[in-house]
Design a protein around this motif. Structure first.
Motif, PDB file in Angstrom:
ATOM      1  N   TYR A  93       0.834  -1.215   0.000  1.00 48.22           N
ATOM      2  CA  TYR A  93       0.000   0.000   0.000  1.00 48.22           C
ATOM      3  C   TYR A  93       0.863   1.259   0.000  1.00 48.22           C
ATOM      4  O   TYR A  93       0.580   2.229  -0.700  1.00 48.22           O
ATOM      5  N   ALA A  94       1.937   1.250   0.819  1.00 53.78           N
ATOM      6  CA  ALA A  94       2.813   2.421   0.927  1.00 53.78           C
ATOM      7  C   ALA A  94       3.494   2.715  -0.404  1.00 53.78           C
ATOM      8  O   ALA A  94       3.622   3.887  -0.814  1.00 53.78           O
ATOM      9  N   VAL A  95       3.927   1.670  -1.091  1.00 52.51           N
ATOM     10  CA  VAL A  95       4.573   1.845  -2.400  1.00 52.51           C
ATOM     11  C   VAL A  95       3.589   2.440  -3.405  1.00 52.51           C
ATOM     12  O   VAL A  95       3.926   3.365  -4.150  1.00 52.51           O
ATOM     13  N   LYS A  96       2.372   1.930  -3.418  1.00 52.59           N
ATOM     14  CA  LYS A  96       1.348   2.446  -4.331  1.00 52.59           C
ATOM     15  C   LYS A  96       1.080   3.933  -4.060  1.00 52.59           C
ATOM     16  O   LYS A  96       1.001   4.752  -4.984  1.00 52.59           O
ATOM     17  N   GLU A  97       0.990   4.279  -2.772  1.00 53.80           N
ATOM     18  CA  GLU A  97       0.689   5.662  -2.382  1.00 53.80           C
ATOM     19  C   GLU A  97       1.819   6.621  -2.776  1.00 53.80           C
ATOM     20  O   GLU A  97       1.566   7.717  -3.279  1.00 53.80           O
ATOM     21  N   HIS A  98       3.064   6.197  -2.569  1.00 52.52           N
ATOM     22  CA  HIS A  98       4.200   7.099  -2.776  1.00 52.52           C
ATOM     23  C   HIS A  98       4.768   7.088  -4.194  1.00 52.52           C
ATOM     24  O   HIS A  98       5.453   8.040  -4.589  1.00 52.52           O
ATOM     25  N   THR A  99       4.507   6.020  -4.944  1.00 53.73           N
ATOM     26  CA  THR A  99       5.138   5.900  -6.268  1.00 53.73           C
ATOM     27  C   THR A  99       4.162   5.626  -7.406  1.00 53.73           C
ATOM     28  O   THR A  99       4.534   5.780  -8.568  1.00 53.73           O
ATOM     29  N   GLY A 100       2.975   5.177  -7.080  1.00 52.02           N
ATOM     30  CA  GLY A 100       2.018   4.797  -8.118  1.00 52.02           C
ATOM     31  C   GLY A 100       2.250   3.406  -8.671  1.00 52.02           C
ATOM     32  O   GLY A 100       1.501   2.927  -9.537  1.00 52.02           O
ATOM     33  N   ILE A 101       3.282   2.715  -8.169  1.00 51.90           N
ATOM     34  CA  ILE A 101       3.604   1.367  -8.658  1.00 51.90           C
ATOM     35  C   ILE A 101       2.733   0.337  -7.937  1.00 51.90           C
ATOM     36  O   ILE A 101       2.664   0.306  -6.709  1.00 51.90           O
ATOM     37  N   THR A 102       2.053  -0.492  -8.711  1.00 54.13           N
ATOM     38  CA  THR A 102       1.228  -1.568  -8.150  1.00 54.13           C
ATOM     39  C   THR A 102       2.067  -2.836  -8.042  1.00 54.13           C
ATOM     40  O   THR A 102       2.599  -3.315  -9.042  1.00 54.13           O
ATOM     41  N   ILE A 103       2.188  -3.347  -6.832  1.00 49.51           N
ATOM     42  CA  ILE A 103       2.986  -4.558  -6.597  1.00 49.51           C
ATOM     43  C   ILE A 103       2.068  -5.779  -6.539  1.00 49.51           C
ATOM     44  O   ILE A 103       1.045  -5.782  -5.861  1.00 49.51           O
ATOM     45  N   GLU A 104       2.475  -6.803  -7.252  1.00 47.51           N
ATOM     46  CA  GLU A 104       1.770  -8.089  -7.248  1.00 47.51           C
ATOM     47  C   GLU A 104       2.598  -9.069  -6.398  1.00 47.51           C
ATOM     48  O   GLU A 104       3.739  -9.365  -6.736  1.00 47.51           O
ATOM     49  N   THR A 105       2.041  -9.500  -5.281  1.00 52.29           N
ATOM     50  CA  THR A 105       2.748 -10.468  -4.435  1.00 52.29           C
ATOM     51  C   THR A 105       2.455 -11.860  -4.969  1.00 52.29           C
ATOM     52  O   THR A 105       1.309 -12.314  -4.959  1.00 52.29           O
ATOM     53  N   ILE A 106       3.498 -12.527  -5.483  1.00 49.42           N
ATOM     54  CA  ILE A 106       3.290 -13.829  -6.125  1.00 49.42           C
ATOM     55  C   ILE A 106       3.592 -14.968  -5.151  1.00 49.42           C
ATOM     56  O   ILE A 106       4.386 -14.825  -4.222  1.00 49.42           O
ATOM     57  N   SER A 107       2.953 -16.093  -5.373  1.00 51.23           N
ATOM     58  CA  SER A 107       3.163 -17.269  -4.536  1.00 51.23           C
ATOM     59  C   SER A 107       4.494 -17.937  -4.894  1.00 51.23           C
ATOM     60  O   SER A 107       5.082 -17.648  -5.945  1.00 51.23           O
ATOM     61  N   GLY A 108       4.945 -18.835  -4.041  1.00 47.74           N
ATOM     62  CA  GLY A 108       6.164 -19.588  -4.324  1.00 47.74           C
ATOM     63  C   GLY A 108       6.040 -20.400  -5.600  1.00 47.74           C
ATOM     64  O   GLY A 108       7.005 -20.515  -6.380  1.00 47.74           O
ATOM     65  N   ASP A 109       4.858 -20.950  -5.848  1.00 44.94           N
ATOM     66  CA  ASP A 109       4.622 -21.737  -7.072  1.00 44.94           C
ATOM     67  C   ASP A 109       4.716 -20.861  -8.317  1.00 44.94           C
ATOM     68  O   ASP A 109       5.303 -21.249  -9.330  1.00 44.94           O
ATOM     69  N   GLU A 110       4.116 -19.668  -8.236  1.00 45.94           N
ATOM     70  CA  GLU A 110       4.188 -18.735  -9.367  1.00 45.94           C
ATOM     71  C   GLU A 110       5.632 -18.287  -9.600  1.00 45.94           C
ATOM     72  O   GLU A 110       6.079 -18.170 -10.739  1.00 45.94           O
ATOM     73  N   GLU A 111       6.352 -18.069  -8.505  1.00 45.57           N
ATOM     74  CA  GLU A 111       7.759 -17.667  -8.594  1.00 45.57           C
ATOM     75  C   GLU A 111       8.569 -18.742  -9.320  1.00 45.57           C
ATOM     76  O   GLU A 111       9.353 -18.441 -10.232  1.00 45.57           O
ATOM     77  N   ALA A 112       8.371 -19.999  -8.933  1.00 46.14           N
ATOM     78  CA  ALA A 112       9.102 -21.105  -9.555  1.00 46.14           C
ATOM     79  C   ALA A 112       8.785 -21.211 -11.050  1.00 46.14           C
ATOM     80  O   ALA A 112       9.684 -21.429 -11.871  1.00 46.14           O
ATOM     81  N   ALA A 113       7.516 -21.027 -11.412  1.00 47.42           N
ATOM     82  CA  ALA A 113       7.115 -21.115 -12.821  1.00 47.42           C
ATOM     83  C   ALA A 113       7.763 -20.007 -13.655  1.00 47.42           C
ATOM     84  O   ALA A 113       8.206 -20.234 -14.784  1.00 47.42           O
ATOM     85  N   LEU A 114       7.846 -18.808 -13.082  1.00 45.75           N
ATOM     86  CA  LEU A 114       8.468 -17.684 -13.801  1.00 45.75           C
ATOM     87  C   LEU A 114       9.987 -17.864 -13.911  1.00 45.75           C
ATOM     88  O   LEU A 114      10.589 -17.501 -14.922  1.00 45.75           O
TER      89      LEU A 114
END
Length: 304
Positions: A93-114
């Motif tokens: 939330y803080a990053v979105k408020e201060h920078t406009g950047i939307t962060i997607e928190t990915i799961s360990g499974d998604e991380e491994a696939a990427l």
């Protein structure tokens, strides 16, 4: 079209900007910052205030770079430190408020696939292989071949986590080594079962610590290779073992003085060496390959 990837790792934040034309990619800019988001209390599931502030400030800087490059599309992914922290969503939330950047928190499974997609792009996968990505918060393993991803899993045994829990001596004592190895053995039981079944013959190390290993090996042989400019590097197995044993038995001061180790990795490289050697031994693998392409390139590929 200009696309950007931001990879918010537990130790390092990465920014990659590329120009895309169809399936072609041209890297325009890349940087990384040792934010150390997992510093201090990662095992307590907390991002400490100093790390929280460093993270937000780094992303403020990244947002200025995105604007200067007139980026059309941004994908920012957060991994272990954010997904496991009780105040991880507050950070998002803080990053979105201060920078406009939307962060997607990915799961360990998604991380491994990427990670798999990134390593595949490098051309490192030439047969049945086990990919290993050692992060600060988690370690991902992917069993794959040239055609498909067979099995994947993320484990919370990253270098920062193990350092904060077990790294109590300098040089690392036999007692601390045994505690780390016992913990790894417990955590990776299902990995060793799947490797016993499929018997991969190559371990592919995804960027990070494996780039440091390659840097140390090439310097030892006075090879003029710019690791950051290549996609893959095949290790001589004996060279790797020699370097890793030296790292495990060295003092902090000795590692600081070794050309080729960035400050962030001076202590974590010991943990990375222990995990890698244990996996190589348990899985009876004697071929080691570096892929400099990792999660970032996998995310980038998904944007094209």
């Amino acid at each position: 079209m200009r696309v950007a990837v931001i990879d918010l790792g537990t130790n390092t934040f990465h920014l990659l900007i590329a120009e895309t034309a169809g399936k072609d990619l041209k890297i325009l800019y890349k940087t990384n910052v040792p934010v150390k988001l997992g510093e201090g209390r990662i095992n307590d599931h907390i991002i400490i205030p100093a790390a929280f502030e460093r993270g937000v400030n780094c992303l403020k800087d990244f947002s200025h770079t995105l604007a200067s490059y007139q980026v059309d599309q941004v994908r920012a992914t957060a991994t272990s430190a954010v997904r496991s922290a009780e105040n991880g969503q507050d950070f998002v939330y803080a990053v979105k408020e201060h920078t406009g950047i939307t962060i997607e928190t990915i799961s360990g499974d998604e991380e491994a696939a990427l990670i798999y997609q990134g390593v595949k792009l490098s051309g490192a996968i030439t047969g049945l292989s086990l990919i290993m990505d050692i992060g600060g918060g988690s370690v991902e393993f992917i069993l794959c071949d040239t055609e498909s991803l067979i099995w994947k899993k993320s484990y919370n045994i990253g270098a920062a986590r193990l350092m904060q829990r077990f790294f109590k001596s300098d040089p690392l004592s036999d007692e601390d080594k045994q505690a780390i190895l016992f913990h790894i053995q417990e955590q990776l039981a299902d990995l060793f079962e799947i490797c016993e079944k499929f018997k991969p013959r190559t371990l592919i190390g995804s960027a990070g610590a494996f780039e440091t290993f390659a840097e140390l090996v090439t310097r030892k042989h006075n090879q003029n290779i710019a690791i950051e400019q290549i996609k893959t590097y095949p290790f001589n197995y004996d060279d790797y073992i020699d370097i890793s044993v030296k790292l495990i038995n060295s003092t902090h001061r000795q590692r600081v003085e070794m050309p080729g180790i960035i400050p962030l990795r001076v202590d974590m490289i010991v943990i990375a060496s222990l995990i890698t050697n244990y996996v190589l031994g348990r899985c009876q693998i004697n071929r080691l390959m570096l892929s400099t392409y990792d999660l970032k390139m996998g995310v980038l590929a998904s944007q094209v």
